[in-house]
Scaffold this motif. Sequence first.
Motif, PDB file in Angstrom:
ATOM      1  N   LEU A  25      13.910  -8.349 -10.481  1.00 45.84           N
ATOM      2  CA  LEU A  25      13.081  -9.152  -9.570  1.00 45.84           C
ATOM      3  C   LEU A  25      12.932  -8.441  -8.233  1.00 45.84           C
ATOM      4  CD1 LEU A  25      14.549 -12.734 -10.194  1.00 45.84           C
ATOM      5  CD2 LEU A  25      12.310 -11.901 -10.908  1.00 45.84           C
ATOM      6  N   PRO A  41       4.427  -6.380  -5.211  1.00 48.20           N
ATOM      7  CA  PRO A  41       4.719  -7.715  -4.672  1.00 48.20           C
ATOM      8  C   PRO A  41       3.858  -8.830  -5.268  1.00 48.20           C
ATOM      9  CG  PRO A  41       3.609  -6.335  -3.040  1.00 48.20           C
ATOM     10  CD  PRO A  41       3.993  -5.439  -4.162  1.00 48.20           C
ATOM     11  N   LYS A  78       4.525 -11.334 -10.921  1.00 56.10           N
ATOM     12  CA  LYS A  78       5.533 -12.367 -11.180  1.00 56.10           C
ATOM     13  C   LYS A  78       6.446 -11.885 -12.309  1.00 56.10           C
ATOM     14  CE  LYS A  78       2.665 -16.297  -9.762  1.00 56.10           C
ATOM     15  NZ  LYS A  78       2.053 -17.588 -10.186  1.00 56.10           N
ATOM     16  N   ASN A 136       9.463  -6.240  -7.170  1.00 56.72           N
ATOM     17  CA  ASN A 136       8.785  -6.812  -6.003  1.00 56.72           C
ATOM     18  C   ASN A 136       8.549  -5.782  -4.907  1.00 56.72           C
ATOM     19  OD1 ASN A 136       9.296  -8.497  -3.123  1.00 56.72           O
ATOM     20  ND2 ASN A 136       7.866  -9.440  -4.565  1.00 56.72           N
TER      21      ASN A 136
END
Length: 276
Positions: free
Chosen positions: A137, A145, A148, A141
């Motif tokens: 995650l 960014p 999901k 990111n």
Amino acid sequence: MLMNSPKNAIGIFDSGFGGLTVFKAIAEKLPNYNYIYLGDNARSPYGDHSFATVYQYTLECVEWLFKQGCSLVILACNTASAKALRNIQQLDLPNKYPNHRVLGVIRPTAEIIGEMSSNKSIGVLGTRGTVKSESYLIEINKFFPDVKVYQQSCPMWVPLIENGEHESDGADYFVKEYLDALLQQSGEIDTILLACTHYPLLVPKIEKYLHPGVELVTQGDIVATSLADYLDRHQEIENILSKDGLQAFFTSGDTDAFDAHASVFLGTALASKPMK
């Protein structure tokens, strides 16, 4: 250094057998280098151990590879990469091994996987330790960014593989259970990362239950390509690596058991040596 160990080799470490899928891809892409593979089978699997325990186990194995003359070590284990790599890179290398390098499998994957998803929705299947760390995650990111990331731990998959049950009918139940749990989180998931180097052995079963249009991503080729690029950019490391095309395999567990299981991962027989 143990006798008959390849000199100035690239060390490749995993908690067990899974890293052999990464080793195979690296050795195929960079066949001229020397390699030492170490599996910590006596203490495998790492997935349910605490951060402190995984860090301690991983550091012990990395230092063992350093003693064999490996100035560069690849953590071909997602759990070790998630729970131990940062501490080793930030605390141990600068203080004790400034001329050594340790790389993992998470960052190379995170750097490119966002480009594989049209829907900007990625599923990650991993061990409890990898999922709990949220390393994917965080890393994905950084580079993507807008993507999901959905995660699902698969605690039964490594034991099934390590015990040679991954092709059994009973494995189908757990493959479908975890895959369904991931895909139920979002109907937009179009890319699934196998965030454990053991999991490629389950690809035939995973594909049976995969939704149409969902791409399955394994890490071996990604890590191999990233390593080749790293060596191109870091000639100070590349220049000290020997290129005799030699390979050696070590395990902290039973060598006969390691050889029998390793042949499944590599598709060829080998003779491992005990870690001493």
